[in-house]
Design a protein around this motif. Structure first.
Motif, PDB file in Angstrom:
ATOM      1  N   ALA A  25      32.779  -2.818  22.288  1.00 20.57           N
ATOM      2  CA  ALA A  25      33.540  -3.906  21.660  1.00 20.57           C
ATOM      3  C   ALA A  25      32.827  -4.458  20.429  1.00 20.57           C
ATOM      4  O   ALA A  25      33.468  -4.762  19.413  1.00 20.57           O
ATOM      5  CB  ALA A  25      33.786  -5.017  22.672  1.00 20.57           C
ATOM      6  N   THR A  26      31.507  -4.607  20.509  1.00 21.69           N
ATOM      7  CA  THR A  26      30.788  -5.129  19.346  1.00 21.69           C
ATOM      8  C   THR A  26      30.768  -4.109  18.209  1.00 21.69           C
ATOM      9  O   THR A  26      30.753  -4.481  17.025  1.00 21.69           O
ATOM     10  CB  THR A  26      29.348  -5.529  19.708  1.00 21.69           C
ATOM     11  OG1 THR A  26      28.678  -4.407  20.305  1.00 21.69           O
ATOM     12  CG2 THR A  26      29.331  -6.706  20.656  1.00 21.69           C
ATOM     13  N   GLN A  76      34.082  -4.557  16.629  1.00 26.63           N
ATOM     14  CA  GLN A  76      34.031  -5.823  15.899  1.00 26.63           C
ATOM     15  C   GLN A  76      33.421  -5.618  14.510  1.00 26.63           C
ATOM     16  O   GLN A  76      33.964  -6.070  13.499  1.00 26.63           O
ATOM     17  CB  GLN A  76      33.216  -6.847  16.693  1.00 26.63           C
ATOM     18  CG  GLN A  76      33.092  -8.209  16.029  1.00 26.63           C
ATOM     19  CD  GLN A  76      32.122  -9.109  16.776  1.00 26.63           C
ATOM     20  OE1 GLN A  76      31.165  -8.646  17.388  1.00 26.63           O
ATOM     21  NE2 GLN A  76      32.375 -10.410  16.728  1.00 26.63           N
ATOM     22  N   SER A  77      32.302  -4.901  14.469  1.00 26.38           N
ATOM     23  CA  SER A  77      31.622  -4.653  13.208  1.00 26.38           C
ATOM     24  C   SER A  77      32.463  -3.793  12.275  1.00 26.38           C
ATOM     25  O   SER A  77      32.601  -4.089  11.085  1.00 26.38           O
ATOM     26  CB  SER A  77      30.278  -3.972  13.470  1.00 26.38           C
ATOM     27  OG  SER A  77      29.653  -3.587  12.263  1.00 26.38           O
ATOM     28  N   PHE A 128      33.634 -13.332  19.381  1.00 23.73           N
ATOM     29  CA  PHE A 128      32.781 -12.615  20.328  1.00 23.73           C
ATOM     30  C   PHE A 128      33.491 -11.368  20.821  1.00 23.73           C
ATOM     31  O   PHE A 128      34.716 -11.235  20.690  1.00 23.73           O
ATOM     32  CB  PHE A 128      32.390 -13.525  21.499  1.00 23.73           C
ATOM     33  CG  PHE A 128      33.563 -14.120  22.243  1.00 23.73           C
ATOM     34  CD1 PHE A 128      34.060 -13.520  23.390  1.00 23.73           C
ATOM     35  CD2 PHE A 128      34.166 -15.300  21.799  1.00 23.73           C
ATOM     36  CE1 PHE A 128      35.134 -14.066  24.091  1.00 23.73           C
ATOM     37  CE2 PHE A 128      35.238 -15.862  22.498  1.00 23.73           C
ATOM     38  CZ  PHE A 128      35.722 -15.237  23.635  1.00 23.73           C
ATOM     39  N   ALA A 129      32.704 -10.444  21.383  1.00 22.28           N
ATOM     40  CA  ALA A 129      33.251  -9.171  21.844  1.00 22.28           C
ATOM     41  C   ALA A 129      32.424  -8.669  23.014  1.00 22.28           C
ATOM     42  O   ALA A 129      31.202  -8.797  23.023  1.00 22.28           O
ATOM     43  CB  ALA A 129      33.234  -8.149  20.713  1.00 22.28           C
ATOM     44  N   PHE A 130      33.100  -8.083  24.019  1.00 23.55           N
ATOM     45  CA  PHE A 130      32.389  -7.520  25.164  1.00 23.55           C
ATOM     46  C   PHE A 130      33.244  -6.466  25.848  1.00 23.55           C
ATOM     47  O   PHE A 130      34.459  -6.415  25.653  1.00 23.55           O
ATOM     48  CB  PHE A 130      31.980  -8.612  26.159  1.00 23.55           C
ATOM     49  CG  PHE A 130      33.126  -9.386  26.766  1.00 23.55           C
ATOM     50  CD1 PHE A 130      33.693  -9.014  27.977  1.00 23.55           C
ATOM     51  CD2 PHE A 130      33.625 -10.524  26.129  1.00 23.55           C
ATOM     52  CE1 PHE A 130      34.736  -9.743  28.543  1.00 23.55           C
ATOM     53  CE2 PHE A 130      34.667 -11.265  26.689  1.00 23.55           C
ATOM     54  CZ  PHE A 130      35.230 -10.869  27.896  1.00 23.55           C
ATOM     55  N   ASP A 131      32.573  -5.623  26.645  1.00 28.04           N
ATOM     56  CA  ASP A 131      33.252  -4.565  27.393  1.00 28.04           C
ATOM     57  C   ASP A 131      33.537  -4.998  28.833  1.00 28.04           C
ATOM     58  O   ASP A 131      32.834  -5.838  29.395  1.00 28.04           O
ATOM     59  CB  ASP A 131      32.392  -3.297  27.446  1.00 28.04           C
ATOM     60  CG  ASP A 131      32.288  -2.587  26.110  1.00 28.04           C
ATOM     61  OD1 ASP A 131      32.949  -3.019  25.141  1.00 28.04           O
ATOM     62  OD2 ASP A 131      31.538  -1.592  26.034  1.00 28.04           O
ATOM     63  N   PRO A 177      24.498  -1.272  22.746  1.00 27.40           N
ATOM     64  CA  PRO A 177      25.393  -2.415  22.900  1.00 27.40           C
ATOM     65  C   PRO A 177      26.809  -1.993  23.294  1.00 27.40           C
ATOM     66  O   PRO A 177      27.124  -0.800  23.316  1.00 27.40           O
ATOM     67  CB  PRO A 177      25.381  -3.060  21.512  1.00 27.40           C
ATOM     68  CG  PRO A 177      25.168  -1.905  20.585  1.00 27.40           C
ATOM     69  CD  PRO A 177      24.209  -1.007  21.311  1.00 27.40           C
ATOM     70  N   SER A 178      27.637  -2.977  23.550  1.00 24.97           N
ATOM     71  CA  SER A 178      28.998  -2.716  23.988  1.00 24.97           C
ATOM     72  C   SER A 178      29.805  -2.027  22.889  1.00 24.97           C
ATOM     73  O   SER A 178      29.557  -2.196  21.689  1.00 24.97           O
ATOM     74  CB  SER A 178      29.687  -4.021  24.381  1.00 24.97           C
ATOM     75  OG  SER A 178      29.890  -4.845  23.240  1.00 24.97           O
ATOM     76  N   THR A 212      33.594 -11.076  11.510  1.00 30.04           N
ATOM     77  CA  THR A 212      32.265 -11.698  11.435  1.00 30.04           C
ATOM     78  C   THR A 212      32.134 -12.961  12.269  1.00 30.04           C
ATOM     79  O   THR A 212      31.091 -13.612  12.258  1.00 30.04           O
ATOM     80  CB  THR A 212      31.920 -12.022   9.976  1.00 30.04           C
ATOM     81  OG1 THR A 212      32.944 -12.885   9.434  1.00 30.04           O
ATOM     82  CG2 THR A 212      31.838 -10.760   9.138  1.00 30.04           C
ATOM     83  N   SER A 220      34.171   4.473  20.341  1.00 28.15           N
ATOM     84  CA  SER A 220      34.342   3.386  19.374  1.00 28.15           C
ATOM     85  C   SER A 220      35.215   3.811  18.197  1.00 28.15           C
ATOM     86  O   SER A 220      35.937   2.981  17.622  1.00 28.15           O
ATOM     87  CB  SER A 220      32.986   2.883  18.874  1.00 28.15           C
ATOM     88  OG  SER A 220      32.301   3.871  18.140  1.00 28.15           O
TER      89      SER A 220
END
Length: 324
Positions: A93-94, A97-98, A106-109, A90-91, A103, A54
């Motif tokens: 991607a999230t 995002q953080s 959406f985010a995902f792997d 969690p992913s 804010t 990350s």
């Protein structure tokens, strides 16, 4: 008019630690010459002990945002390709995002190993064309050094860590192959080849991350054939041919695979963006890294037609045709 997914920014990040081939000579029966001859790799980057996937992904995303002249709030979604996440969940991607301060959205792997970025890019394009998002950050990030068996000279010298990212934005085109943006995609997989490239651990089997295992020669033969065929399939979908290509930006696994694919397609290596000598195989990060470096070098220019293609464990493979 036709909606297209256009690249508006690109960036990458490499860990500070550079590992030359010579560093392996102290612990393995190998040499710089042996590694270069068989892979084309001269050096790679390894993440620091406290550096995660990350972290790498966030730095690459920030570079892509800067290149696009955007801020995190301009992004609707993040799709991140990796096989080496920080945690089971969690992913990643999230997490990115953080850290970007995004804010909304959406985010995902996505997990398709070395083909992961092609799968993520295709998914981002589908979301944009469906109206689910206007701008999507697509990232490939890996810390493969964490899953390498450092006693296996056939694999541990081939891989490296890094991240690359690009911003895709919905724009209007004329619906022809002259449009900027993604023009076509071709995705494939065949699980019967799983033993050619896999990791010998996981949550529901050993409860540990495991180490990478590979059958080099059989995988080489499959790679050249499948990479050339998926590139041709994607070109056909876009109504284009080999003469239309300005650059192939391939997965940077092995220079012999890259050369073999170009030869099979009847293309000169002068039309191939090559970074494998400096990065090694960075799996899902490989293509976005090469795109970012290719742009920085002045190779990739606006209007150029690019063929991006990759193959990884699964086996999973695919290609995306895009005009820069």
């Amino acid at each position: 008019m036709t909606k297209r997914s256009v690249v508006t920014g690109v960036g990458h990040y490499l860990p500070k630690r550079v590992v030359p081939n010579a560093e392996f000579e102290a612990t393995l029966e190998t040499s710089d010459e042996w590694i270069r001859t068989r892979s084309g790799i001269e050096r790679r980057h390894f993440a620091a002990e406290d550096e995660t996937t990350s972290d790498l992904a966030t730095y690459a995303a920030q570079a892509a945002l800067a290149d696009a002249g955007l801020v995190a709030s301009d992004i609707d979604a993040i799709i991140l390709a990796t096989s080496t996440p920080d945690l089971t969940f969690p992913s990643v991607a999230t997490m990115v995002q953080s850290r970007l301060g995004m804010t909304k959205g959406f985010a995902f792997d996505v997990q398709a190993v070395c083909a992961g970025f092609i799968y993520a890019l295709s998914t981002a394009n589908a979301l944009i064309l469906a109206g689910q998002a206007k701008r999507v950050m697509v990232i490939g990030a890996e810390t493969f050094s964490r899953i390498l068996d450092m006693t296996d000279r056939a694999t541990c010298v081939l891989f490296g860590d890094g991240a690359g990212a690009l911003v895709l934005e919905a724009q209007e085109g004329k619906g022809t192959s002259d449009d900027r943006g993604i023009l076509s995609a071709d995705l494939n997989s065949d699980g019967s080849y799983r033993d050619m490239l896999y990791v010998d651990g996981g949550v529901s089997t050993t409860g540990s991350a495991g180490k990478l295992r590979m059958q080099g020669n059989p995988l080489f033969r499959q790679a050249v054939e499948k990479l050339a065929s998926t590139a041709d399939a994607a070109l056909s979908k876009a109504g284009l041919g080999h003469d239309d290509i300005d650059w192939i930006v391939p997965h940077q696994a092995n220079i012999r695979i890259i050369q073999g694919t170009a030869k099979k397609m009847g293309l000169s290596m002068d039309k191939v963006v090559v970074t494998v000598q400096d990065h090694g195989n960075t799996s899902a990060a490989s293509i976005p890294l090469a795109l970012s470096v290719g742009k920085a070098r002045g190779q990739i220019k606006p209007g150029d037609l690019l063929v991006t293609e990759a193959i990884g464990g699964g086996l999973a493979w695919g290609a995306v045709i895009l005009r820069w």
